[in-house]
Design an enzyme around this catalytic site. Structure first.
Site, PDB file in Angstrom:
ATOM      1  N   ASN A 111       0.849  -1.197   0.000  1.00 24.30           N
ATOM      2  CA  ASN A 111       0.000   0.000   0.000  1.00 24.30           C
ATOM      3  C   ASN A 111       0.877   1.237   0.000  1.00 24.30           C
ATOM      4  O   ASN A 111       2.011   1.194   0.479  1.00 24.30           O
ATOM      5  CB  ASN A 111      -0.860  -0.007   1.276  1.00 24.30           C
ATOM      6  CG  ASN A 111      -1.790   1.195   1.363  1.00 24.30           C
ATOM      7  OD1 ASN A 111      -2.409   1.592   0.372  1.00 24.30           O
ATOM      8  ND2 ASN A 111      -1.881   1.796   2.541  1.00 24.30           N
ATOM      9  N   HIS A 113       0.808   5.187   1.390  1.00 27.26           N
ATOM     10  CA  HIS A 113       0.079   6.047   2.323  1.00 27.26           C
ATOM     11  C   HIS A 113       0.740   7.423   2.335  1.00 27.26           C
ATOM     12  O   HIS A 113       1.971   7.515   2.384  1.00 27.26           O
ATOM     13  CB  HIS A 113       0.112   5.420   3.730  1.00 27.26           C
ATOM     14  CG  HIS A 113      -0.620   6.253   4.727  1.00 27.26           C
ATOM     15  ND1 HIS A 113      -2.000   6.315   4.777  1.00 27.26           N
ATOM     16  CD2 HIS A 113      -0.171   7.098   5.686  1.00 27.26           C
ATOM     17  CE1 HIS A 113      -2.360   7.151   5.734  1.00 27.26           C
ATOM     18  NE2 HIS A 113      -1.277   7.636   6.302  1.00 27.26           N
ATOM     19  N   ASP A 149      -3.166   1.162   7.695  1.00 30.32           N
ATOM     20  CA  ASP A 149      -1.953   1.924   7.376  1.00 30.32           C
ATOM     21  C   ASP A 149      -0.797   1.511   8.292  1.00 30.32           C
ATOM     22  O   ASP A 149      -0.082   2.354   8.846  1.00 30.32           O
ATOM     23  CB  ASP A 149      -2.208   3.444   7.486  1.00 30.32           C
ATOM     24  CG  ASP A 149      -3.294   3.884   6.533  1.00 30.32           C
ATOM     25  OD1 ASP A 149      -3.370   3.316   5.433  1.00 30.32           O
ATOM     26  OD2 ASP A 149      -4.067   4.782   6.894  1.00 30.32           O
TER      27      ASP A 149
HETATM   28  C1  GRF Z   1      -2.764   8.888  -2.495  1.00 35.04           C
HETATM   29  O1  GRF Z   1      -2.374  10.037  -1.792  1.00 35.04           O
HETATM   30  C2  GRF Z   1      -2.375   7.641  -1.738  1.00 35.04           C
HETATM   31  O2  GRF Z   1      -1.209   7.781  -1.006  1.00 35.04           O
HETATM   32  C3  GRF Z   1      -3.550   7.460  -0.810  1.00 35.04           C
HETATM   33  O3  GRF Z   1      -4.674   7.848  -1.550  1.00 35.04           O
HETATM   34  C4  GRF Z   1      -4.282   8.760  -2.571  1.00 35.04           C
HETATM   35  C5  GRF Z   1      -4.716   8.161  -3.856  1.00 35.04           C
HETATM   36  O4  GRF Z   1      -4.487   9.014  -4.943  1.00 35.04           O
HETATM   37  N1  GRF Z   1      -3.624   6.117  -0.298  1.00 35.04           N
HETATM   38  P1  GRF Z   1      -4.597   8.453  -6.410  1.00 35.04           P
HETATM   39  O5  GRF Z   1      -5.970   7.801  -6.534  1.00 35.04           O
HETATM   40  O6  GRF Z   1      -3.499   7.462  -6.610  1.00 35.04           O
HETATM   41  O7  GRF Z   1      -4.465   9.643  -7.306  1.00 35.04           O
END
Ligand code: GRF
Length: 220
Positions: A111, A113, A149
């Site tokens: 993931n 974050h 997370d």
């Molecule tokens: C990103 O900031 C990611 O870190 C978080 O959600 C957001 C997703 O953005 N988990 P995107 O859909 O990849 O533009």
């Protein structure tokens, strides 16, 4: 995971800019993964259009329509199996996956974050970073475990927090870092240069290329 180019599924719920970064990296020559499947839990996720434009297969699996989380995870597992997926990247996927699913994919489920974990798990990370007055913020790629997370950290990128930052300006700076960090971490995992072993991350990749000190204010 023995084949040369790993088959990766990306799970999204929205915009999909990290999906795009992974797609773009994966078409590069020699990249050790291909984005083989995109799964969205929302039919209106913008990322689905990115998948279509890139010719990547996609599935929409809406938990409520399928009868809840267990049915959703069953359908997801089947979609992953049908697409012969080696590794899953969560990229703005706004659901918590159950312990059984996470356990089955342990070490193959990662993931991104938008904070320097373990600081600021959860939502509104940029607002909370500004409120806390931190001078460095950033993003983390981690193996997923049963917490939210949480899980062994694979890589992080830090950005400065600037005096006039608003949540949106800080988010944009972090997002740019995300788009480099996520493909890099995926690459290292696919090359087995980063592995999850006995609850920890083992890395045989080289040390950070540039300065070992990232400071704000700079010139220590
Ligand atoms: C990103 O900031 C990611 O870190 C978080 O959600 C957001 C997703 O953005 N988990 P995107 O859909 O990849 O533009």
């Amino acid at each position: 995971m023995s084949r040369l180019r790993k088959r990766v599924a990306v799970l999204i719920s929205g915009r999909g800019s990290n999906l795009q970064a992974l797609i773009d990296a994966a078409v590069g020559e020699g990249f050790p993964a291909e984005i083989a499947l995109v799964v969205s839990d929302r039919p209106d996720a913008q990322g689905l259009q990115r998948a279509e434009r890139a010719g990547v297969a996609s599935r929409v699996l809406v938990p409520k329509e399928l009868g809840g989380r267990a049915a959703f995870e069953q359908a997801l597992e089947q979609a992953l199996r049908e697409a012969d997926i080696d590794l899953i990247c969560l990229a703005g996927f706004m659901r918590i996956l159950g312990a059984d699913f996470v356990g089955r994919w342990q070490g193959r489920l990662i993931n991104i974050h938008p904070s320097l974990l373990p600081a600021f798990p959860g939502l509104d990370t940029h607002q909370r970073a500004l409120e806390a007055g931190v001078k460095l913020h950033g993003c983390s790629v981690h193996f997923v475990d049963s917490g939210v997370d949480r899980g062994p950290i694979i890589g992080q990128a830090a950005v400065p927090v600037l005096p006039d930052d608003e949540p949106d300006s800080l988010a944009a700076r972090v997002l740019t870092a995300e788009h480099s960090l996520y493909p890099r971490c995926l690459e290292l995992i696919c090359l087995s240069k980063i592995q999850l072993l006995e609850g920890g991350v083992k890395s045989t990749s080289s040390a950070p290329a540039e300065s070992a000190i990232l400071a704000n204010p700079d010139r220590l």
